[in-house]
Design an enzyme around this catalytic site. Sequence first.
Site, short mmCIF file in Angstrom:
data_model
loop_
_atom_site.label_atom_id
_atom_site.label_comp_id
_atom_site.label_asym_id
_atom_site.label_seq_id
_atom_site.Cartn_x
_atom_site.Cartn_y
_atom_site.Cartn_z
N LYS A 156 -6.70 -0.90 10.89
CA LYS A 156 -7.39 -1.90 11.70
C LYS A 156 -8.28 -1.40 12.84
CE LYS A 156 -3.21 -2.90 14.34
NZ LYS A 156 -1.95 -2.59 13.75
N PRO A 205 10.63 4.12 7.42
CA PRO A 205 10.47 2.67 7.53
C PRO A 205 10.25 2.14 8.95
CG PRO A 205 12.77 3.23 7.16
CD PRO A 205 12.01 4.51 7.12
N ASP A 218 -1.62 4.42 8.63
CA ASP A 218 -1.66 3.06 8.06
C ASP A 218 -1.05 2.04 9.00
OD1 ASP A 218 -2.70 3.67 5.64
OD2 ASP A 218 -0.77 3.83 4.61
N MET A 224 6.98 -5.66 -1.24
CA MET A 224 5.84 -6.61 -1.22
C MET A 224 6.17 -7.89 -2.00
SD MET A 224 2.89 -3.73 -1.87
CE MET A 224 3.88 -2.70 -2.95
N THR A 268 12.07 6.11 2.09
CA THR A 268 11.40 4.90 1.62
C THR A 268 12.12 3.65 2.13
OG1 THR A 268 10.45 3.85 -0.33
CG2 THR A 268 12.64 4.77 -0.60
N1 SAH Z 1 5.46 3.70 0.90
C1 SAH Z 1 6.26 2.65 1.46
C2 SAH Z 1 6.03 1.31 0.77
C3 SAH Z 1 4.64 0.77 0.92
S1 SAH Z 1 4.46 -0.79 0.18
C4 SAH Z 1 7.73 3.06 1.38
O1 SAH Z 1 8.06 4.04 0.72
O2 SAH Z 1 8.55 2.40 2.01
C5 SAH Z 1 4.72 -1.86 1.57
C6 SAH Z 1 6.02 -2.61 1.43
O3 SAH Z 1 7.12 -1.79 1.78
C7 SAH Z 1 6.15 -3.81 2.37
O4 SAH Z 1 5.46 -4.93 1.89
C8 SAH Z 1 7.65 -4.01 2.35
O5 SAH Z 1 8.07 -4.65 1.17
C9 SAH Z 1 8.15 -2.59 2.31
N2 SAH Z 1 8.49 -2.09 3.66
C10 SAH Z 1 7.95 -1.03 4.28
N3 SAH Z 1 8.54 -0.83 5.48
C11 SAH Z 1 9.48 -1.80 5.61
C12 SAH Z 1 10.43 -2.13 6.62
N4 SAH Z 1 10.52 -1.44 7.76
N5 SAH Z 1 11.24 -3.21 6.41
C13 SAH Z 1 11.16 -3.92 5.27
N6 SAH Z 1 10.28 -3.65 4.28
C14 SAH Z 1 9.46 -2.60 4.44
#
Ligand code: SAH
Length: 273
Positions: free
Chosen positions: A75, A30, A53, A188, A136
């Site tokens: 980007k 994260p 990404d 999201m 995650t």
């Molecule tokens: N594959 C990623 C999720 C991708 S979807 C995972 O396993 O975490 C993208 C969403 O993940 C974001 O919109 C948010 O809701 C969440 N997310 C990802 N990193 C985050 C973070 N550091 N803090 C809070 N939400 C996060």
Amino acid sequence: MTQRLPALNQLLGGSTNQPQGRVWLVGAGPGDAELLTLKALRRLEDADVVVYDRLVSEEVLARIPAGTLALDVGKTPGFHGMKQQQIGELLIDLARSGRNVVRLKGGDPFIFGRGGEEMQQLQAANIVCEIVPGITAAVGCAAACGIPLTHREMAQSVRFITGHGKAGKPQIAWESLQDASQTLVFYMGLTWSAELSQQLCCHGRAADTPVAVIERGTRPDQRVLISTLAQLPATIAHHQPQSPALIIVGDVVTLYRAAEAQHNEKEALTAHG
Ligand code: SAH
């Protein structure tokens, strides 16, 4: 092979004449680079190319060795707005030209990361594809603010849910979320938070169910907003959290308050010697 490769070959210093490379789909976690697995770090250090990404944090990107080509498919000019299909083709091109590729994705590649689609595309092209799991967002954010996602007598299960449907509005079987002993974690979820709050209240969740919004979880500028299901839209309108943010719904959120209170108490004790 697509037309992108000649340009890429120039960047990479020409064709390698190597046997076909492979692709690792690697979870970057994260944000906090300390949450990378040893395997992820090793793959980053060994890669010829890293394709990443926009969710991958600066701190994690800093672990990519200086000489390694890193392509931002979120980007980078020239790669702006790459579609999922095109990203898959890029990975295939790179592997076919003999490069070992790390496809670096925020969190875990298989949790709302479209890693499954990339894996299928690579398999269909006969490219060896290996998965390196990552922490995650739900697990990382919950840990970073002391909210256990399951807790005896409070939450016996946890659901990871996307708050964003294919066409925008979330497509969720709301009636399946009414059990108060189930912690809900929305990825999201910011855009449709008013819908989430309304639907959950209409489908049997108490209006005063505690909710945490965790913005940029595990990062140095992490922010946590505590609210209730009924108050969630007002909390979001007032504090304007930005993506990436996670919404945790359930009684376990009260433990955040407990953790915070304990922390404040400790600080007060220290201050008063
Ligand atoms: N594959 C990623 C999720 C991708 S979807 C995972 O396993 O975490 C993208 C969403 O993940 C974001 O919109 C948010 O809701 C969440 N997310 C990802 N990193 C985050 C973070 N550091 N803090 C809070 N939400 C996060």
